[in-house]
Design a protein around this motif. Sequence first.
Motif, PDB file in Angstrom:
ATOM      1  N   ARG A 138       0.841  -1.190   0.000  1.00 48.09           N
ATOM      2  CA  ARG A 138       0.000   0.000   0.000  1.00 48.09           C
ATOM      3  C   ARG A 138       0.881   1.246   0.000  1.00 48.09           C
ATOM      4  N   PRO A 139       0.584   2.230  -0.872  1.00 45.85           N
ATOM      5  CA  PRO A 139       1.391   3.443  -0.908  1.00 45.85           C
ATOM      6  C   PRO A 139       1.402   4.141   0.449  1.00 45.85           C
ATOM      7  N   LEU A 144       1.033   6.988   3.023  1.00 42.72           N
ATOM      8  CA  LEU A 144       0.245   8.208   3.079  1.00 42.72           C
ATOM      9  C   LEU A 144       1.007   9.301   3.814  1.00 42.72           C
ATOM     10  N   ARG A 159      -6.915  12.387   6.270  1.00 41.33           N
ATOM     11  CA  ARG A 159      -7.797  12.359   5.097  1.00 41.33           C
ATOM     12  C   ARG A 159      -8.976  11.424   5.346  1.00 41.33           C
ATOM     13  N   ARG A 219      -6.795  13.828  -9.564  1.00 42.33           N
ATOM     14  CA  ARG A 219      -5.923  13.316  -8.493  1.00 42.33           C
ATOM     15  C   ARG A 219      -4.827  14.327  -8.145  1.00 42.33           C
ATOM     16  N   GLU A 241      -4.291  16.246  -4.519  1.00 44.80           N
ATOM     17  CA  GLU A 241      -3.041  16.210  -3.756  1.00 44.80           C
ATOM     18  C   GLU A 241      -2.559  17.619  -3.430  1.00 44.80           C
ATOM     19  N   CYS A 279      -4.798  19.048  -0.691  1.00 42.27           N
ATOM     20  CA  CYS A 279      -4.502  18.438   0.612  1.00 42.27           C
ATOM     21  C   CYS A 279      -3.228  19.037   1.197  1.00 42.27           C
ATOM     22  N   THR A 304      -7.746   3.142  -6.409  1.00 38.73           N
ATOM     23  CA  THR A 304      -6.748   4.216  -6.464  1.00 38.73           C
ATOM     24  C   THR A 304      -7.064   5.299  -5.454  1.00 38.73           C
ATOM     25  N   TRP A 305      -8.335   5.703  -5.357  1.00 37.91           N
ATOM     26  CA  TRP A 305      -8.719   6.717  -4.383  1.00 37.91           C
ATOM     27  C   TRP A 305      -8.561   6.184  -2.969  1.00 37.91           C
ATOM     28  N   ASP A 334      -6.523   4.195  -1.726  1.00 35.76           N
ATOM     29  CA  ASP A 334      -5.129   4.153  -1.296  1.00 35.76           C
ATOM     30  C   ASP A 334      -4.608   5.520  -0.856  1.00 35.76           C
ATOM     31  N   ARG A 335      -5.413   6.569  -1.051  1.00 33.71           N
ATOM     32  CA  ARG A 335      -4.952   7.917  -0.721  1.00 33.71           C
ATOM     33  C   ARG A 335      -5.720   8.528   0.448  1.00 33.71           C
ATOM     34  N   HIS A 353      -7.018   7.981   4.780  1.00 37.83           N
ATOM     35  CA  HIS A 353      -6.734   7.281   6.029  1.00 37.83           C
ATOM     36  C   HIS A 353      -7.930   6.461   6.506  1.00 37.83           C
TER      37      HIS A 353
END
Length: 209
Positions: A3-4, A6, A12, A101, A105, A108, A128-129, A131-132, A134
Amino acid sequence: MTRPALPPRPLRIGLTGGIGSGKSTVAGLLVRLGATLVDADVISRASTAAGGAAIEPIRQAFGDALIGPDGALDRDRMRQLVFQDPSARQRLEAIVHPIVRADIENRCAAAPTDCVVLDIPLLVESATWRDRIHTLWVVDCLPDTQIRRVMQRNGWPREQVLAVLAAQASRAQRLAVANTVIDNDQATLEQLETQVRHAYAQTRRQFGL
């Protein structure tokens, strides 16, 4: 797949819900509680408005016929094209989604508060969303309630509302991935506000805010 990572701040909160669920009302309540709202729909529409970042790529991909006289995306023509050729939606999303996206970013990163609410209609449908963010909030109500609200609000026939519901994630799919569920089926505005206030306080405590 890993997982990318954060960014640690701001927190978030991904906010989603089916059409007619009251997601926009919940978003407004969260703003009143001090969160910063980032609305993916607003960003997406800006990208396809006259002079928007997606207009020239759309023109190159689909031709001048999909750009209206005002220089914005001709949404009616695009809807017709997507109906006739489902692959057109994928091509359009391949243009618009990266723009949205990147804008999210940036917003944010520049948020003036320690919590950002990402209002993303297709949050459940898009890994995709997810993963961005919390944590994921779902505004929930029965499908019959959604249908009634949208018919009253938009003046749409029942068949049109059902078609939109069929294109979205199901209620069960949303609930299966929710970290927090806001019940907005029969709640009064006061009851909804109480739910949101308590859930927001709990979420902040969970993430050390």
